[in-house]
Write an enzyme that holds these catalytic residues in place. Sequence first.
Site, PDB file in Angstrom:
ATOM      1  N   ARG A   1    -112.917  -6.406  -7.860  1.00 13.01           N
ATOM      2  CA  ARG A   1    -111.789  -5.646  -7.311  1.00 13.01           C
ATOM      3  C   ARG A   1    -111.240  -4.778  -8.447  1.00 13.01           C
ATOM      4  NH1 ARG A   1    -107.186  -8.924  -3.868  1.00 13.01           N
ATOM      5  NH2 ARG A   1    -105.675  -7.897  -5.205  1.00 13.01           N
TER       6      ARG A   1
ATOM      7  N   ARG B   1    -100.018  -6.736 -13.192  1.00 16.36           N
ATOM      8  CA  ARG B   1     -99.632  -7.341 -11.904  1.00 16.36           C
ATOM      9  C   ARG B   1     -98.742  -8.555 -12.145  1.00 16.36           C
ATOM     10  NH1 ARG B   1    -105.442  -8.248  -9.537  1.00 16.36           N
ATOM     11  NH2 ARG B   1    -104.403  -9.281  -7.783  1.00 16.36           N
TER      12      ARG B   1
ATOM     13  N   ARG C   1     -92.000  -8.417  -1.852  1.00 16.88           N
ATOM     14  CA  ARG C   1     -92.264  -8.524  -3.284  1.00 16.88           C
ATOM     15  C   ARG C   1     -91.110  -8.001  -4.119  1.00 16.88           C
ATOM     16  NH1 ARG C   1     -98.446  -8.404  -2.684  1.00 16.88           N
ATOM     17  NH2 ARG C   1     -99.117  -9.034  -4.730  1.00 16.88           N
TER      18      ARG C   1
ATOM     19  N   ARG D   1    -112.996 -13.232 -11.052  1.00 17.11           N
ATOM     20  CA  ARG D   1    -113.311 -13.095  -9.615  1.00 17.11           C
ATOM     21  C   ARG D   1    -114.259 -11.919  -9.353  1.00 17.11           C
ATOM     22  NH1 ARG D   1    -108.646 -12.378  -5.172  1.00 17.11           N
ATOM     23  NH2 ARG D   1    -107.993 -10.707  -6.561  1.00 17.11           N
TER      24      ARG D   1
ATOM     25  N   LYS E   1    -102.650 -17.139  -2.312  1.00 16.70           N
ATOM     26  CA  LYS E   1    -101.972 -16.812  -1.043  1.00 16.70           C
ATOM     27  C   LYS E   1    -102.986 -16.550   0.071  1.00 16.70           C
ATOM     28  CE  LYS E   1     -99.702 -13.309  -2.897  1.00 16.70           C
ATOM     29  NZ  LYS E   1    -100.195 -13.414  -4.291  1.00 16.70           N
TER      30      LYS E   1
HETATM   31  P1  AP5 Z   1    -106.392 -15.462  -3.654  1.00 20.10           P
HETATM   32  O1  AP5 Z   1    -106.310 -16.375  -2.519  1.00 20.10           O
HETATM   33  O2  AP5 Z   1    -107.038 -14.129  -3.470  1.00 20.10           O
HETATM   34  O3  AP5 Z   1    -104.969 -15.259  -4.354  1.00 20.10           O
HETATM   35  P2  AP5 Z   1    -103.777 -14.306  -3.918  1.00 20.10           P
HETATM   36  O4  AP5 Z   1    -102.527 -15.018  -4.241  1.00 20.10           O
HETATM   37  O5  AP5 Z   1    -104.010 -13.810  -2.539  1.00 20.10           O
HETATM   38  O6  AP5 Z   1    -103.903 -13.168  -5.001  1.00 20.10           O
HETATM   39  P3  AP5 Z   1    -104.452 -11.662  -4.896  1.00 20.10           P
HETATM   40  O7  AP5 Z   1    -105.651 -11.545  -5.748  1.00 20.10           O
HETATM   41  O8  AP5 Z   1    -104.539 -11.213  -3.505  1.00 20.10           O
HETATM   42  O9  AP5 Z   1    -103.334 -10.938  -5.728  1.00 20.10           O
HETATM   43  P4  AP5 Z   1    -102.106 -10.064  -5.281  1.00 20.10           P
HETATM   44  O10 AP5 Z   1    -101.151 -10.895  -4.570  1.00 20.10           O
HETATM   45  O11 AP5 Z   1    -101.642  -9.343  -6.485  1.00 20.10           O
HETATM   46  O12 AP5 Z   1    -102.861  -8.964  -4.384  1.00 20.10           O
HETATM   47  P5  AP5 Z   1    -102.554  -8.288  -3.003  1.00 20.10           P
HETATM   48  O13 AP5 Z   1    -103.843  -7.974  -2.384  1.00 20.10           O
HETATM   49  O14 AP5 Z   1    -101.537  -9.015  -2.242  1.00 20.10           O
HETATM   50  O15 AP5 Z   1    -107.152 -16.235  -4.842  1.00 20.10           O
HETATM   51  C1  AP5 Z   1    -107.439 -15.564  -6.051  1.00 20.10           C
HETATM   52  C2  AP5 Z   1    -108.773 -16.082  -6.587  1.00 20.10           C
HETATM   53  O16 AP5 Z   1    -108.627 -17.458  -6.930  1.00 20.10           O
HETATM   54  C3  AP5 Z   1    -109.917 -16.027  -5.547  1.00 20.10           C
HETATM   55  O17 AP5 Z   1    -111.105 -15.763  -6.233  1.00 20.10           O
HETATM   56  C4  AP5 Z   1    -109.928 -17.439  -4.953  1.00 20.10           C
HETATM   57  O18 AP5 Z   1    -111.190 -17.822  -4.513  1.00 20.10           O
HETATM   58  C5  AP5 Z   1    -109.486 -18.283  -6.162  1.00 20.10           C
HETATM   59  N1  AP5 Z   1    -108.701 -19.461  -5.785  1.00 20.10           N
HETATM   60  C6  AP5 Z   1    -107.812 -19.572  -4.774  1.00 20.10           C
HETATM   61  N2  AP5 Z   1    -107.264 -20.809  -4.761  1.00 20.10           N
HETATM   62  C7  AP5 Z   1    -107.814 -21.470  -5.808  1.00 20.10           C
HETATM   63  C8  AP5 Z   1    -107.651 -22.800  -6.331  1.00 20.10           C
HETATM   64  N3  AP5 Z   1    -106.824 -23.675  -5.751  1.00 20.10           N
HETATM   65  N4  AP5 Z   1    -108.387 -23.135  -7.426  1.00 20.10           N
HETATM   66  C9  AP5 Z   1    -109.238 -22.241  -8.010  1.00 20.10           C
HETATM   67  N5  AP5 Z   1    -109.441 -20.982  -7.550  1.00 20.10           N
HETATM   68  C10 AP5 Z   1    -108.744 -20.605  -6.469  1.00 20.10           C
HETATM   69  O19 AP5 Z   1    -101.866  -6.918  -3.487  1.00 20.10           O
HETATM   70  C11 AP5 Z   1    -102.616  -5.970  -4.220  1.00 20.10           C
HETATM   71  C12 AP5 Z   1    -101.711  -4.846  -4.665  1.00 20.10           C
HETATM   72  O20 AP5 Z   1    -101.175  -4.182  -3.510  1.00 20.10           O
HETATM   73  C13 AP5 Z   1    -100.483  -5.238  -5.475  1.00 20.10           C
HETATM   74  O21 AP5 Z   1    -100.785  -5.375  -6.856  1.00 20.10           O
HETATM   75  C14 AP5 Z   1     -99.550  -4.048  -5.210  1.00 20.10           C
HETATM   76  O22 AP5 Z   1     -99.931  -2.935  -5.976  1.00 20.10           O
HETATM   77  C15 AP5 Z   1     -99.846  -3.724  -3.752  1.00 20.10           C
HETATM   78  N6  AP5 Z   1     -98.946  -4.432  -2.830  1.00 20.10           N
HETATM   79  C16 AP5 Z   1     -99.287  -5.404  -1.944  1.00 20.10           C
HETATM   80  N7  AP5 Z   1     -98.206  -5.832  -1.278  1.00 20.10           N
HETATM   81  C17 AP5 Z   1     -97.163  -5.115  -1.754  1.00 20.10           C
HETATM   82  C18 AP5 Z   1     -95.776  -5.111  -1.477  1.00 20.10           C
HETATM   83  N8  AP5 Z   1     -95.237  -5.945  -0.571  1.00 20.10           N
HETATM   84  N9  AP5 Z   1     -94.995  -4.241  -2.170  1.00 20.10           N
HETATM   85  C19 AP5 Z   1     -95.509  -3.403  -3.082  1.00 20.10           C
HETATM   86  N10 AP5 Z   1     -96.812  -3.354  -3.399  1.00 20.10           N
HETATM   87  C20 AP5 Z   1     -97.639  -4.212  -2.740  1.00 20.10           C
HETATM   88 MG    MG Z   2    -104.422 -11.939  -1.687  1.00 23.80          MG
END
Ligand code: AP5
Ligand code: MG
Length: 220
Positions: free
Chosen positions: A164, A175, A92, A131, A17
Amino acid sequence: MKSVLNIVLLGPPGAGKSTIAEDLVHQLPLVPISTGALLRAEISARTRIGREVAPVLERGDLAPDTLMDRVLRARLETLDPDQGLLLDGYPRTMRQALGLDAMLADYDRLLHVVIAIDVADDEVVRRLSGRRICEGVGEPFPVHIDDLASIMRCRERGGRLVQRDDDRPDVVWQRLIAYHQQTAPLIAYYEEQGILRRIDGSGTPAEVARRTLAAVRDWG
Ligand code: AP5
Ligand code: MG
């Protein structure tokens, strides 16, 4: 295409994302809002919200809906009405999806398209458990432990590799469970509204970004 687009990126942790968001904002007039990044900023600044959510993120659970509503609303307040929204990681839960519709209406906005990114669980675990973030000099960037060229690039610029907190394998699984139980049902919700576009999240980041842009353009 409509001038102010409001888009949601939906997908499991590690679906790409935030990587897609970084690319998309160079192609379209959108402001990216990552709720995960907003929470991590609160944690780093040791605010009240940060202290409340730190243990939740560490476990891999979702932060409470009411708190998330407040965090998102505060961010929306700061936006210019001419700026499109690119929501990364919100909503979410079904409760957040309903709240988002109401919140956008308050700002005279509509949700135009939801991009659901399909990535298999084993690929999520591979991406996230491997990562590391290159920090310390310039903009932080993600690195995979199998990608020696990126690790060298980090070392050469004097950066350090940091994991992280929620990328530990046990937390990654939690997660994923939270995603399947609470977030995946939103796919059907948005499909019923006719605004869902599914994209294959496999392949290189550039390929996935191209597919996403095509799906958004196809909508407009
Ligand atoms: P990346 O682009 O970082 O993926 P992402 O989908 O953004 O995943 P996140 O790691 O951010 O996970 P998340 O959604 O759980 O975390 P968030 O910060 O939103 O890519 C991931 C990795 O893969 C990177 O190393 C990248 O380089 C690599 N990559 C990307 N594309 C690739 C490809 N095509 N091929 C190979 N490699 C690739 O949330 C964190 C926490 O916050 C949650 O767990 C929750 O506790 C809380 N939170 C956030 N939002 C909410 C909400 N709305 N409600 C409740 N809790 C929330
Ligand atoms: Mg992210």
